[in-house]
Design an enzyme around this catalytic site. Structure first.
Site, PDB file in Angstrom:
ATOM      1  N   ASP A 274      11.385   3.140   5.160  1.00 18.92           N
ATOM      2  CA  ASP A 274      11.078   1.728   5.408  1.00 18.92           C
ATOM      3  C   ASP A 274      12.284   1.090   6.097  1.00 18.92           C
ATOM      4  OD1 ASP A 274       8.751  -0.164   3.798  1.00 18.92           O
ATOM      5  OD2 ASP A 274      10.374  -1.215   4.851  1.00 18.92           O
TER       6      ASP A 274
ATOM      7  N   SER B 235      -3.119  -8.081  -1.842  1.00 17.37           N
ATOM      8  CA  SER B 235      -1.788  -7.827  -1.275  1.00 17.37           C
ATOM      9  C   SER B 235      -1.120  -9.176  -1.046  1.00 17.37           C
ATOM     10  CB  SER B 235      -1.923  -7.098   0.067  1.00 17.37           C
ATOM     11  OG  SER B 235      -2.619  -7.919   0.987  1.00 17.37           O
TER      12      SER B 235
ATOM     13  N   LYS C 195      -4.739  -1.277  15.914  1.00 15.04           N
ATOM     14  CA  LYS C 195      -5.433  -0.468  14.908  1.00 15.04           C
ATOM     15  C   LYS C 195      -6.570   0.343  15.524  1.00 15.04           C
ATOM     16  CE  LYS C 195      -2.945  -1.535  11.271  1.00 15.04           C
ATOM     17  NZ  LYS C 195      -2.041  -0.531  10.687  1.00 15.04           N
TER      18      LYS C 195
ATOM     19  N   TYR D 220      -3.299  -7.078  16.722  1.00 19.54           N
ATOM     20  CA  TYR D 220      -3.524  -6.202  15.556  1.00 19.54           C
ATOM     21  C   TYR D 220      -4.753  -5.318  15.785  1.00 19.54           C
ATOM     22  CZ  TYR D 220      -3.816  -5.008  10.545  1.00 19.54           C
ATOM     23  OH  TYR D 220      -3.857  -4.347   9.331  1.00 19.54           O
TER      24      TYR D 220
ATOM     25  N   ASP E 145      14.231   1.851  10.967  1.00 20.33           N
ATOM     26  CA  ASP E 145      13.288   1.003  11.698  1.00 20.33           C
ATOM     27  C   ASP E 145      12.589   1.922  12.700  1.00 20.33           C
ATOM     28  OD1 ASP E 145      11.963  -0.602  13.535  1.00 20.33           O
ATOM     29  OD2 ASP E 145      13.407  -2.237  13.326  1.00 20.33           O
TER      30      ASP E 145
ATOM     31  N   SER F 232      -7.349  -0.119  10.050  1.00 21.60           N
ATOM     32  CA  SER F 232      -7.883  -1.266   9.318  1.00 21.60           C
ATOM     33  C   SER F 232      -9.329  -1.488   9.726  1.00 21.60           C
ATOM     34  CB  SER F 232      -7.066  -2.520   9.649  1.00 21.60           C
ATOM     35  OG  SER F 232      -7.693  -3.673   9.131  1.00 21.60           O
TER      36      SER F 232
ATOM     37  N   LEU G 143       0.828  -1.210   0.000  1.00 18.58           N
ATOM     38  CA  LEU G 143       0.000   0.000   0.000  1.00 18.58           C
ATOM     39  C   LEU G 143       0.864   1.262   0.000  1.00 18.58           C
ATOM     40  CD1 LEU G 143      -2.902  -0.883   2.480  1.00 18.58           C
ATOM     41  CD2 LEU G 143      -2.859  -1.025  -0.003  1.00 18.58           C
TER      42      LEU G 143
HETATM   43  N1  LIG Z   1      -3.023  -5.255   2.843  1.00 18.59           N
HETATM   44  C1  LIG Z   1      -4.197  -5.235   3.456  1.00 18.59           C
HETATM   45  O1  LIG Z   1      -5.111  -5.994   3.116  1.00 18.59           O
HETATM   46  C2  LIG Z   1      -4.443  -4.245   4.557  1.00 18.59           C
HETATM   47  C3  LIG Z   1      -5.747  -4.097   5.054  1.00 18.59           C
HETATM   48  C4  LIG Z   1      -5.967  -3.175   6.089  1.00 18.59           C
HETATM   49  C5  LIG Z   1      -4.919  -2.434   6.602  1.00 18.59           C
HETATM   50  N2  LIG Z   1      -3.661  -2.616   6.103  1.00 18.59           N
HETATM   51  C6  LIG Z   1      -2.584  -1.807   6.681  1.00 18.59           C
HETATM   52  O2  LIG Z   1      -1.936  -1.095   5.629  1.00 18.59           O
HETATM   53  C7  LIG Z   1      -0.550  -0.918   5.934  1.00 18.59           C
HETATM   54  C8  LIG Z   1       0.309  -1.431   4.789  1.00 18.59           C
HETATM   55  O3  LIG Z   1      -0.021  -2.798   4.560  1.00 18.59           O
HETATM   56  P1  LIG Z   1       0.638  -3.639   3.347  1.00 18.59           P
HETATM   57  O4  LIG Z   1      -0.320  -4.711   3.005  1.00 18.59           O
HETATM   58  O5  LIG Z   1       1.118  -2.723   2.297  1.00 18.59           O
HETATM   59  O6  LIG Z   1       1.868  -4.314   4.132  1.00 18.59           O
HETATM   60  P2  LIG Z   1       3.324  -4.721   3.600  1.00 18.59           P
HETATM   61  O7  LIG Z   1       3.820  -5.741   4.543  1.00 18.59           O
HETATM   62  O8  LIG Z   1       3.278  -5.071   2.137  1.00 18.59           O
HETATM   63  O9  LIG Z   1       4.150  -3.363   3.749  1.00 18.59           O
HETATM   64  C9  LIG Z   1       4.440  -2.818   5.023  1.00 18.59           C
HETATM   65  C10 LIG Z   1       5.774  -2.117   4.950  1.00 18.59           C
HETATM   66  O10 LIG Z   1       6.050  -1.605   6.261  1.00 18.59           O
HETATM   67  C11 LIG Z   1       7.434  -1.816   6.521  1.00 18.59           C
HETATM   68  N3  LIG Z   1       7.674  -1.872   7.969  1.00 18.59           N
HETATM   69  C12 LIG Z   1       7.223  -2.792   8.836  1.00 18.59           C
HETATM   70  N4  LIG Z   1       7.705  -2.549  10.060  1.00 18.59           N
HETATM   71  C13 LIG Z   1       8.474  -1.425   9.982  1.00 18.59           C
HETATM   72  C14 LIG Z   1       9.255  -0.689  10.907  1.00 18.59           C
HETATM   73  N5  LIG Z   1       9.364  -1.061  12.194  1.00 18.59           N
HETATM   74  N6  LIG Z   1       9.924   0.403  10.472  1.00 18.59           N
HETATM   75  C15 LIG Z   1       9.850   0.784   9.163  1.00 18.59           C
HETATM   76  N7  LIG Z   1       9.143   0.098   8.240  1.00 18.59           N
HETATM   77  C16 LIG Z   1       8.461  -0.985   8.644  1.00 18.59           C
HETATM   78  C17 LIG Z   1       7.751  -3.150   5.839  1.00 18.59           C
HETATM   79  O11 LIG Z   1       9.137  -3.317   5.619  1.00 18.59           O
HETATM   80  C18 LIG Z   1       6.929  -3.055   4.565  1.00 18.59           C
HETATM   81  O12 LIG Z   1       7.672  -2.510   3.489  1.00 18.59           O
HETATM   82  C19 LIG Z   1      -0.328  -1.644   7.270  1.00 18.59           C
HETATM   83  O13 LIG Z   1      -0.399  -0.710   8.330  1.00 18.59           O
HETATM   84  C20 LIG Z   1      -1.481  -2.622   7.333  1.00 18.59           C
HETATM   85  O14 LIG Z   1      -1.804  -2.964   8.665  1.00 18.59           O
HETATM   86  C21 LIG Z   1      -3.403  -3.492   5.103  1.00 18.59           C
END
Ligand SMILES: NC(=O)c1ccc[n+]([C@@H]2O[C@H](COP(=O)([O-])OP(=O)(O)OC[C@H]3O[C@@H](n4cnc5c(N)ncnc54)[C@H](O)[C@@H]3O)[C@@H](O)[C@H]2O)c1
Length: 241
Positions: free
Chosen positions: A34, A182, A152, A148, A59, A136, A15
């Site tokens: 990231d 995703s 959230k 989670y 991080d 979320s 995302l």
């Molecule tokens: N994909 C879904 O279906 C969905 C649905 C609802 C909410 N979300 C939320 O959307 C956001 C993005 O989700 P996504 O599916 O793209 O996830 P993803 O795992 O593809 O990407 C998340 C990114 O965050 C980075 N990250 C994680 N921990 C970190 C840290 N401590 N410091 C810096 N970077 C860090 C990871 O390296 C990764 O690149 C999240 O907050 C997730 O909870 C996703």
């Protein structure tokens, strides 16, 4: 007109990448953050420094990294217009089988890291700035995800509380995606995924761009009278039985 500056956490992929693409199309200068070094390649793919897109490894659970990031923001930009707290993780298990460390690691990344970064950047936000927190639909409750769900829903509370505290300088809103195409959804068994999609009134799974456009709306001036709100992007799933 000078370009508006947006910092997107978790910007290496998923995302975060989609949000970066939409904001880049709308003319923002971007800082993608990231913990994964892939963020450099992502930034280059979106045009790199010459295209106004910079990658930064940090991080966000490590205070030295956050300090370094904040210094970088102060040294590189006149101010910040948009912060998208998007980085997040899941570590699912039934509560009785979940080690306390597993519970707190998710709270740390999804709730405490946005809080620390946001407050550390306080003096960088310009008048008219906007924060978008990625929560979320699961904040309403999801089996096997107590950590989670707590993180959230906590982020929604943070959004509302901060919106009051930082108005009118900075608006603070949240986006709550439902099921999105995703890495996570693609790892589900086909029949399970099919069953979930069948319950979505829109008749399809969400695309990352659906979420990214909602983030861009809350980031920009079109939403200038909206603060402290949660925009649910789930194809109507939250209102169906
Ligand atoms: N994909 C879904 O279906 C969905 C649905 C609802 C909410 N979300 C939320 O959307 C956001 C993005 O989700 P996504 O599916 O793209 O996830 P993803 O795992 O593809 O990407 C998340 C990114 O965050 C980075 N990250 C994680 N921990 C970190 C840290 N401590 N410091 C810096 N970077 C860090 C990871 O390296 C990764 O690149 C999240 O907050 C997730 O909870 C996703």
């Amino acid at each position: 007109m000078t370009a508006r500056v947006a910092l997107i956490t978790g910007g290496a992929r998923g995302l975060g990448l989609s949000i970066a693409q939409v904001l880049a199309e709308r003319g923002y200068k971007l800082l993608l953050v990231d913990r994964d070094e892939a963020v450099y390649a992502t930034a280059t793919g979106l045009g790199g420094d010459s295209g106004g897109v910079t990658g930064c490894v940090a991080d966000l659970t490590v205070s030295d990294d956050v300090e370094r990031l904040v210094e970088f923001v102060r040294g590189s930009f006149d101010g910040l217009d948009v912060l998208v707290n998007n980085a997040g993780i899941t570590r699912d298990a039934r509560l009785g089988k979940m080690e306390p460390e597993v519970f707190s690691s998710v709270i740390d990344v999804n709730l405490l890291a946005p809080l620390r970064l946001t407050f550390a950047l306080d003096s960088s936000f310009r008048d008219g700035s906007s924060i978008v927190n990625m929560t979320s639909r699961a904040a309403l409750g999801n089996f096997g995800q107590t950590n989670y769900v707590a993180s959230k829903s906590g982020l929604i509370g943070f959004t509302r509380g901060l919106a009051l505290q930082w108005s009118p300088r900075t608006r603070v809103n949240a986006v709550a995606p439902g099921l999105v195409d995703s890495a996570m959804s693609r790892a589900m068994p086909e029949d399970v995924l099919g069953g979930l999609v069948a319950k979505i009134p829109a008749g399809r799974i969400g695309e990352p761009e659906d979420v990214a456009r909602a983030v861009a709306f809350l980031a920009g001036d079109e939403s200038s009278y909206i603060t402290g709100q949660v925009l649910t992007v789930c194809g109507g799933r939250s209102i169906s039985a």
